[in-house]
Design a protein around this motif. Structure first.
Motif, mmCIF file in Angstrom:
data_model
loop_
_atom_site.group_PDB
_atom_site.id
_atom_site.type_symbol
_atom_site.label_atom_id
_atom_site.label_comp_id
_atom_site.label_asym_id
_atom_site.label_seq_id
_atom_site.Cartn_x
_atom_site.Cartn_y
_atom_site.Cartn_z
ATOM 1 N N LYS A 107 0.845 -1.183 0.000
ATOM 2 C CA LYS A 107 0.000 0.000 0.000
ATOM 3 C C LYS A 107 0.888 1.244 0.000
ATOM 4 O O LYS A 107 1.990 1.218 0.564
ATOM 5 C CB LYS A 107 -0.850 0.030 1.267
ATOM 6 C CG LYS A 107 -2.112 -0.791 1.201
ATOM 7 C CD LYS A 107 -3.015 -0.442 2.376
ATOM 8 C CE LYS A 107 -4.404 -1.007 2.165
ATOM 9 N NZ LYS A 107 -5.381 -0.414 3.090
ATOM 10 N N THR A 136 -7.947 8.437 9.477
ATOM 11 C CA THR A 136 -8.171 7.887 8.140
ATOM 12 C C THR A 136 -7.917 8.992 7.114
ATOM 13 O O THR A 136 -8.344 10.132 7.362
ATOM 14 C CB THR A 136 -9.626 7.398 8.003
ATOM 15 O OG1 THR A 136 -9.852 6.420 9.022
ATOM 16 C CG2 THR A 136 -9.905 6.782 6.645
ATOM 17 N N PRO A 137 -7.314 8.744 5.989
ATOM 18 C CA PRO A 137 -6.879 7.458 5.418
ATOM 19 C C PRO A 137 -5.365 7.225 5.434
ATOM 20 O O PRO A 137 -4.818 6.790 4.451
ATOM 21 C CB PRO A 137 -7.376 7.584 3.977
ATOM 22 C CG PRO A 137 -7.219 9.055 3.668
ATOM 23 C CD PRO A 137 -7.325 9.802 4.967
ATOM 24 N N ILE A 174 -13.796 11.407 4.318
ATOM 25 C CA ILE A 174 -12.560 10.620 4.394
ATOM 26 C C ILE A 174 -12.081 10.170 3.022
ATOM 27 O O ILE A 174 -11.117 9.446 2.898
ATOM 28 C CB ILE A 174 -12.719 9.396 5.322
ATOM 29 C CG1 ILE A 174 -13.790 8.437 4.800
ATOM 30 C CG2 ILE A 174 -13.024 9.826 6.733
ATOM 31 C CD1 ILE A 174 -13.828 7.120 5.551
ATOM 32 N N GLN A 175 -12.769 10.593 1.963
ATOM 33 C CA GLN A 175 -12.385 10.172 0.624
ATOM 34 C C GLN A 175 -11.291 11.104 0.057
ATOM 35 O O GLN A 175 -11.120 12.215 0.536
ATOM 36 C CB GLN A 175 -13.619 10.132 -0.293
ATOM 37 C CG GLN A 175 -14.664 9.103 0.137
ATOM 38 C CD GLN A 175 -14.081 7.693 0.252
ATOM 39 O OE1 GLN A 175 -13.334 7.256 -0.610
ATOM 40 N NE2 GLN A 175 -14.393 6.983 1.335
ATOM 41 N N PRO A 176 -10.557 10.634 -0.976
ATOM 42 C CA PRO A 176 -9.363 11.345 -1.448
ATOM 43 C C PRO A 176 -9.632 12.761 -1.946
ATOM 44 O O PRO A 176 -10.690 13.052 -2.492
ATOM 45 C CB PRO A 176 -8.865 10.471 -2.602
ATOM 46 C CG PRO A 176 -9.966 9.536 -2.920
ATOM 47 C CD PRO A 176 -10.758 9.362 -1.686
ATOM 48 N N GLY A 180 -5.866 10.060 -0.330
ATOM 49 C CA GLY A 180 -6.385 8.777 0.126
ATOM 50 C C GLY A 180 -6.243 7.648 -0.880
ATOM 51 O O GLY A 180 -6.016 6.502 -0.493
ATOM 52 N N THR A 181 -6.336 7.960 -2.165
ATOM 53 C CA THR A 181 -6.229 6.887 -3.167
ATOM 54 C C THR A 181 -4.828 6.286 -3.182
ATOM 55 O O THR A 181 -4.663 5.070 -3.085
ATOM 56 C CB THR A 181 -6.549 7.433 -4.575
ATOM 57 O OG1 THR A 181 -7.802 8.094 -4.524
ATOM 58 C CG2 THR A 181 -6.612 6.313 -5.589
ATOM 59 N N GLN A 208 -4.043 4.334 -0.055
ATOM 60 C CA GLN A 208 -4.743 3.052 0.139
ATOM 61 C C GLN A 208 -4.428 2.022 -0.933
ATOM 62 O O GLN A 208 -4.597 0.830 -0.720
ATOM 63 C CB GLN A 208 -6.264 3.285 0.167
ATOM 64 C CG GLN A 208 -6.753 4.063 1.386
ATOM 65 C CD GLN A 208 -6.530 3.300 2.669
ATOM 66 O OE1 GLN A 208 -6.646 2.082 2.726
ATOM 67 N NE2 GLN A 208 -6.184 4.015 3.734
ATOM 68 N N MET A 209 -4.028 2.461 -2.120
ATOM 69 C CA MET A 209 -3.867 1.487 -3.199
ATOM 70 C C MET A 209 -2.572 0.682 -3.058
ATOM 71 O O MET A 209 -1.634 1.113 -2.405
ATOM 72 C CB MET A 209 -3.906 2.180 -4.564
ATOM 73 C CG MET A 209 -2.687 3.003 -4.879
ATOM 74 S SD MET A 209 -2.884 3.944 -6.404
ATOM 75 C CE MET A 209 -2.507 2.701 -7.613
ATOM 76 N N MET A 210 -2.574 -0.515 -3.674
ATOM 77 C CA MET A 210 -1.357 -1.320 -3.735
ATOM 78 C C MET A 210 -0.854 -1.344 -5.167
ATOM 79 O O MET A 210 -1.646 -1.454 -6.107
ATOM 80 C CB MET A 210 -1.632 -2.766 -3.312
ATOM 81 C CG MET A 210 -1.785 -2.957 -1.828
ATOM 82 S SD MET A 210 -1.482 -4.667 -1.318
ATOM 83 C CE MET A 210 -2.679 -5.568 -2.275
ATOM 84 N N ILE A 245 -2.771 11.734 -7.805
ATOM 85 C CA ILE A 245 -3.734 10.806 -8.404
ATOM 86 C C ILE A 245 -4.425 11.430 -9.620
ATOM 87 O O ILE A 245 -4.729 10.738 -10.602
ATOM 88 C CB ILE A 245 -4.774 10.318 -7.360
ATOM 89 C CG1 ILE A 245 -5.670 9.225 -7.942
ATOM 90 C CG2 ILE A 245 -5.610 11.457 -6.801
ATOM 91 C CD1 ILE A 245 -4.918 7.966 -8.352
ATOM 92 N N ARG A 272 -2.810 10.640 -12.843
ATOM 93 C CA ARG A 272 -3.012 9.288 -13.381
ATOM 94 C C ARG A 272 -4.266 9.258 -14.263
ATOM 95 O O ARG A 272 -4.293 8.670 -15.332
ATOM 96 C CB ARG A 272 -3.156 8.276 -12.236
ATOM 97 C CG ARG A 272 -1.962 8.212 -11.286
ATOM 98 C CD ARG A 272 -0.898 7.270 -11.803
ATOM 99 N NE ARG A 272 -1.334 5.895 -11.871
ATOM 100 C CZ ARG A 272 -0.930 4.941 -11.049
ATOM 101 N NH1 ARG A 272 -0.098 5.216 -10.059
ATOM 102 N NH2 ARG A 272 -1.340 3.696 -11.204
ATOM 103 N N ILE A 324 -13.650 12.024 -7.652
ATOM 104 C CA ILE A 324 -12.526 12.042 -8.588
ATOM 105 C C ILE A 324 -13.096 12.070 -10.001
ATOM 106 O O ILE A 324 -13.983 11.280 -10.316
ATOM 107 C CB ILE A 324 -11.640 10.791 -8.393
ATOM 108 C CG1 ILE A 324 -11.057 10.788 -6.972
ATOM 109 C CG2 ILE A 324 -10.531 10.743 -9.438
ATOM 110 C CD1 ILE A 324 -10.167 9.614 -6.669
#
Lengths: 179, 353
Positions: free
Chosen positions: B8, B31-32, B115-117, B171-172, B175-177, B256, B259, B335
């Motif tokens: 992550k 969070t996050p 709590i979102q990005p 947050g993205t 949290q992402m892997m 992000i 991307r 997003i």
């Protein structure tokens, strides 16, 4: 491999994130480019959960999937929410023991697997997710069942070694289903 | 080549910090970004480091101030509302010229927000946040690999210039892997003759302080600090260009958003629109040189941001408003999809800005 975008959605507790992790690790062992993006926050705590996995030969752009090639729906709200986002020619995997509804699209390939019931019957009630993953690996042209055991080995911690066989059992059940 | 592992983004920051020689982490969960603290809690005791969950964000940033004054590589991490609480400490650290690394894995605001990005702390990170004349180096990772590499870079820059480096993630990416590799390199070590390490009776004692009651002294101190900032602006700007060689339109995005923007650039190219992307990696210093080079050849810029339009002001400043800049944005934890960015590119081509 062609870039493959897989969206897995269901309730928190159904192993949505774990099954995504399995696919991501499988891509890693196959030297692919990989991204794994979970939903986080209140939905994880009992509501709906989802997970975005992208596998590709080329670097992954946005990790956020808006038009999946594959949708795995493990509850009705998830199917309803995402059914129309799947690209034409894509695949939808439906846990038909939890979802009565049929997919009313003829431009996608739909697989109905009574995964939750199958898991219950086999005494592995927490592994319905992996039954569907097994079916996906067998039925998607860009994916393959080869190497699944290696990934399970890597993913299940030594402390829970007993779960390795059970995960393989679930994957194999999914692979053999409807044959 | 080093082994590829899946991690992550938050964990990558923590592992990279340890590899950079950081042995002091002070934080408070939110969070996050909580995986950073969780990773540190697990690892630090095993390698003789300190993990401490403070009673608040304010306490944790002041612990960072203390450890930094003692010459240690030290960090804290939080998310938007928590970083607001740290703002006082950030100003004191800047006013004392000690190095530190601060991570902000942004979520939607203002207030407690969501709590979102989000990228809505751009102003806070690049223009101040705390009071007084000061700057922080702001690094904006766009991948899990960069979460690690920019953390190491951030520690080095902080030590080199005695400033705070901030990792401004979201947050993205937290949290992402993604697959990541770590090179086996020894952490760089910088001399810190100013550090409070104990005189052992052998040298004059050092003082770390931000209080200057005589205005001429404070002015002199601020002038000196801005000479240092000018050096940073000259030497440390980083950015990535994508398909800019023949570009007639230029999308600008960091983290992000870049991307998503990259997907849209590829899609627009397929439609025959000559569009490229400038991705600032340092938000301060802002990569002005990239825009000075681009402003004469492109017809318009499109700023893609997860906020109400914050970086767009720096694009206008960097280009002297020579070319129109439009905004393609979502906020509050939303997003934009590549299709929304593509539409903004089409509109720019139509001249509808």
């Amino acid at each position: 491999m062609k870039t493959t975008q897989i969206l897995i959605a269901g309730f928190g507790g159904q192993g949505i994130l774990f099954s995504g992790k399995f696919l991501a690790y499988k891509g890693l062992t196959e030297e692919l480019q990989v991204s794994w993006l979970p939903s986080y926050g209140p939905e994880m705590r009992g509501g709906t959960a989802n997970c975005n996995v992208i596998l590709s030969d080329t670097p992954v752009g946005s990790p956020i999937i808006t038009e999946p090639d594959v949708l795995i729906a493990m509850n009705l709200p998830s199917l309803q929410k995402y059914v129309n986002t799947v690209v034409p020619g894509g695949q939808i995997y439906v846990d038909s023991s939890l979802i009565d509804a049929k997919v009313e699209r003829d431009d996608v390939e739909v697989f109905y697997i009574p995964a939750t019931q199958m898991a219950k019957d086999e005494g592995i009630s927490t592994l319905a997710n992996m039954i569907i993953i097994g079916h996906l690996l067998e039925n998607h042209s860009e994916l393959s069942f080869n190497g699944a055991a290696e990934v399970v080995d890597k993913l299940v911690p030594p402390k829970k070694a007993a779960l390795k066989d059970l995960n393989m059992k679930a994957l194999t059940l999914g692979k053999e289903y409807n044959k | 080549m080093a082994e590829r592992i899946l991690m992550k983004g938050n964990e990558a920051i923590a592992e990279a910090a340890i590899r950079a020689g950081c042995r002091h982490y002070f934080g408070y969960p939110i969070t996050p970004q909580t995986e950073i603290a969780a990773y540190m809690a697990k690892k630090m005791p095993k390698i003789g480091g300190v993990f401490l969950q403070a009673e608040s964000e304010i306490a944790s940033i002041n612990m960072v101030y203390g450890a930094a004054a003692a010459g240690m590589r030290v960090m804290t991490s939080s998310s938007s509302p928590g970083v607001s609480l740290k703002a006082e400490g950030l100003s004191y650290i800047a006013g004392s010229d000690v190095p530190a690394l601060v991570v902000n894995v942004q979520r939607g605001g203002p207030g407690l927000g969501g709590i979102q990005p989000s990228q809505s702390d751009y102003f806070q990170a690049t223009k101040g946040g705390g009071h007084g004349d000061y700057r922080m180096i702001v690094l904006a990772p766009a991948s899990v690999q960069e979460m690690a590499s920019l953390t190491i870079k951030g520690f080095d820059l902080a030590d080199k210039y005695c400033v705070t480096s901030m990792i401004l993630a979201d947050g993205t990416i937290g949290q992402m892997m993604e697959p990541i590799t770590f090179e086996d390199t020894e952490p760089k070590v910088y001399d810190k003759p100013w550090a409070l390490t104990g005189t052992e009776g052998k040298r004059k004692h050092n003082v770390v302080n931000s209080l200057y009651l005589k205005p001429d002294e404070l002015e002199k101190k601020n002038f000196e600090r801005y000479e240092k900032y000018a050096e940073i602006e000259k030497n440390e700007a980083m950015w990535e260009e994508y398909m800019m060689d023949d570009a007639e339109y230029c999308v600008v995005a960091f983290g992000i958003a870049s991307r998503v923007a990259k997907n849209a650039v590829v899609a627009a190219r397929e439609e025959g629109i000559k569009v490229g992307l400038i991705r600032p990696i340092t938000l301060w210093p802002f990569p002005t040189a990239a825009f000075e080079a681009a402003q004469d050849k492109v017809k318009a810029f499109i700023s893609v941001e997860l906020n109400m339009g914050q970086m767009i002001e720096d694009i206008r400043l960097a280009t002297g408003c020579k070319k129109p800049v439009s905004l393609c944005n979502r906020t509050g934890g939303m997003i934009p999809g590549p299709d929304e960015v593509l539409e903004a590119i089409r509109n720019a081509k139509k001249g509808a800005l």
